[in-house]
Design an enzyme around this catalytic site. Structure first.
Site, PDB file in Angstrom:
ATOM      1  N   GLU A  96       0.810  -1.217   0.134  1.00  0.00           N
ATOM      2  CA  GLU A  96       0.044   0.095   0.060  1.00  0.00           C
ATOM      3  C   GLU A  96       0.723   1.228  -0.126  1.00  0.00           C
ATOM      4  O   GLU A  96       0.587   2.153  -0.768  1.00  0.00           O
ATOM      5  CB  GLU A  96      -0.904  -0.004   1.166  1.00  0.00           C
ATOM      6  CG  GLU A  96      -1.657  -1.236   1.536  1.00  0.00           C
ATOM      7  CD  GLU A  96      -1.323  -2.414   2.162  1.00  0.00           C
ATOM      8  OE1 GLU A  96      -2.229  -3.071   2.671  1.00  0.00           O
ATOM      9  OE2 GLU A  96      -0.084  -2.548   2.066  1.00  0.00           O
ATOM     10  N   ALA A 125       9.388 -37.632  -7.839  1.00  0.00           N
ATOM     11  CA  ALA A 125       9.180 -38.210  -9.316  1.00  0.00           C
ATOM     12  C   ALA A 125       9.178 -39.526  -9.386  1.00  0.00           C
ATOM     13  O   ALA A 125       9.684 -40.485  -8.587  1.00  0.00           O
ATOM     14  CB  ALA A 125      10.475 -37.935 -10.095  1.00  0.00           C
ATOM     15  N   TRP A 155      18.041 -40.348 -12.462  1.00  0.00           N
ATOM     16  CA  TRP A 155      16.954 -39.062 -13.077  1.00  0.00           C
ATOM     17  C   TRP A 155      15.794 -40.157 -13.542  1.00  0.00           C
ATOM     18  O   TRP A 155      15.961 -40.816 -14.539  1.00  0.00           O
ATOM     19  CB  TRP A 155      17.779 -38.515 -13.970  1.00  0.00           C
ATOM     20  CG  TRP A 155      18.555 -37.276 -13.066  1.00  0.00           C
ATOM     21  CD1 TRP A 155      20.121 -37.575 -13.135  1.00  0.00           C
ATOM     22  CD2 TRP A 155      18.341 -36.377 -12.541  1.00  0.00           C
ATOM     23  NE1 TRP A 155      20.631 -36.526 -12.506  1.00  0.00           N
ATOM     24  CE2 TRP A 155      19.708 -35.800 -12.004  1.00  0.00           C
ATOM     25  CE3 TRP A 155      17.355 -35.756 -12.140  1.00  0.00           C
ATOM     26  CZ2 TRP A 155      19.685 -34.677 -11.253  1.00  0.00           C
ATOM     27  CZ3 TRP A 155      17.282 -34.568 -11.408  1.00  0.00           C
ATOM     28  CH2 TRP A 155      18.506 -34.208 -10.831  1.00  0.00           C
ATOM     29  N   GLU A 205      11.496 -33.288  -0.338  1.00  0.00           N
ATOM     30  CA  GLU A 205      11.857 -33.986  -1.612  1.00  0.00           C
ATOM     31  C   GLU A 205      12.499 -35.246  -1.192  1.00  0.00           C
ATOM     32  O   GLU A 205      13.193 -35.837  -2.303  1.00  0.00           O
ATOM     33  CB  GLU A 205      12.826 -33.185  -2.487  1.00  0.00           C
ATOM     34  CG  GLU A 205      12.263 -31.887  -3.049  1.00  0.00           C
ATOM     35  CD  GLU A 205      13.049 -31.037  -3.965  1.00  0.00           C
ATOM     36  OE1 GLU A 205      14.168 -31.721  -4.349  1.00  0.00           O
ATOM     37  OE2 GLU A 205      12.864 -30.130  -4.376  1.00  0.00           O
ATOM     38  N   SER A 251       6.505 -40.764   5.907  1.00  0.00           N
ATOM     39  CA  SER A 251       6.274 -40.356   7.396  1.00  0.00           C
ATOM     40  C   SER A 251       5.701 -39.408   7.607  1.00  0.00           C
ATOM     41  O   SER A 251       4.977 -39.009   8.599  1.00  0.00           O
ATOM     42  CB  SER A 251       7.745 -40.249   7.860  1.00  0.00           C
ATOM     43  OG  SER A 251       8.509 -39.218   7.405  1.00  0.00           O
TER      44      SER A 251
END
Length: 344
Positions: free
Chosen positions: A53, A156, A176, A287, A295
């Protein structure tokens, strides 16, 4: 689209520029409108700096127009003295006659006090109750409602449902699954959160740095669950790129940029939540591997999950976690598909 909604959405666009820079404050954008023309814009740029503001009002060249203008802001103006004075007082002192607010600030320090102050000082207030305004600051609202960070689980998995290969003979290195483009997106996600967490096995297997190397932003605080303090200081998570918290069952200690946090009575996650609430960490991305993620799922400490399905098959390996619910959204990024789930 109604005018109020149009201008509130512009406030949200501005507010997003502060993502990753203003926590533990909320993201806020502000627009000043005179005769259906925007004459001032601003957003909260960084924690401790001027609020949206103030930035918007100060950029109006002809300050006399403020007395005939409408101020739009995606969140109720603050009403307390913190690192900056109350925005509601600043607005009232400028004699702005009308304020349209995207949503109420439900934190204890505000919670309607900003609106009340404005109304008592002859400012007409419209509460828009914008869904987008509420979603924008979901981390902030969750933190003040549940006294813990907003928790995002991310992993992933392959097309055939594996999160990793079964490692033999102390095999190291990342297996990967997703593409390089998705890796950049993941680093963007990291830059948007206050902290990032993995388990000891992820550190031993992948030796991650847990920073935002692929994206411009601030590195999150790194957290590693290492109950028995088995990790040595040679791993990248001990470098000085960011502060690191080691959650363990043995000791409390602070050394350089590393904090060893002892859990209470083997309640690892609960102890961590209390500590993160104390130091005002309002968001956390997890991650880790399957055990670490599960968990958090088992303890029901999660708000959102982002699951990346890569264009690969492992045929055999470690099965990915199962959320047992329908996804809320799916996006494609090259050959990868990203599914988003919410813990409603």
């Amino acid at each position: 689209m109604k005018k109020d909604e149009l201008y509130i959405n512009r406030c949200i666009e501005l507010a997003l520029k502060g993502a990753g820079k203003v926590s533990p404050n909320p993201m806020v954008g502000c627009v000043i409108v005179h005769n259906d023309k925007i004459i001032g814009e601003g957003y909260h740029k960084q924690y401790g700096g001027k609020h949206a503001e103030v930035n918007a009002i100060e950029c109006v060249k002809n300050q006399s127009l403020l007395k005939e203008s409408i101020l739009y802001v995606n969140l109720e103006p603050c009403s307390h003295h913190g690192k900056t004075p109350p925005c509601c007082e600043f607005i009232a002192n400028k004699k702005i006659p009308k304020v349209v607010i995207g949503c109420k600030d439900y934190s204890k320090k505000v919670n309607g006090k900003g609106i009340t102050y404005l109304e008592k000082n002859n400012v007409k207030v419209i509460l828009h109750n914008s869904y987008n305004s509420k979603i924008l600051n979901k981390r902030f609202f969750n933190f003040h409602k549940n006294n813990r960070p907003y928790i995002i689980l991310k992993w992933a998995e392959t097309k055939d449902g594996f999160i990793d290969l079964i490692r033999s003979n102390n095999q190291k290195g990342v297996n990967w699954i997703s593409t390089e483009h998705t890796k950049i997106l993941v680093h963007k996600w990291r830059a948007e959160e206050d902290a990032i967490l993995v388990g000891r096995k992820t550190v031993e297997n992948d030796n991650p740095e847990l920073t935002v190397r692929e994206y411009k932003g601030i590195n999150p605080i790194r957290i590693v669950i290492d109950p028995d303090l088995k990790l040595n200081s040679n791993y990248k998570i001990f470098n000085k790129s960011s502060k690191t918290i080691i959650l363990n069952k043995i000791q409390n200690k602070e050394s350089d940029n590393v904090i060893f946090l002892k859990a209470e009575n083997k309640k690892m996650i609960e102890s961590l939540m209390k500590y993160l609430q104390k130091i005002e960490i309002i968001s956390l991305i997890v991650e880790g591997g399957k055990k670490t993620i599960e968990s958090f799922l088992d303890a029901n400490y999660w708000d959102e999950a982002r699951v990346i399905i890569g264009d690969k098959k492992f045929t055999n390996g470690i099965k990915a976690p199962n959320l047992n619910r329908k996804y809320s959204n799916v996006e494609s990024l090259g050959k990868d598909r990203i599914y988003t789930y919410f813990n409603d």
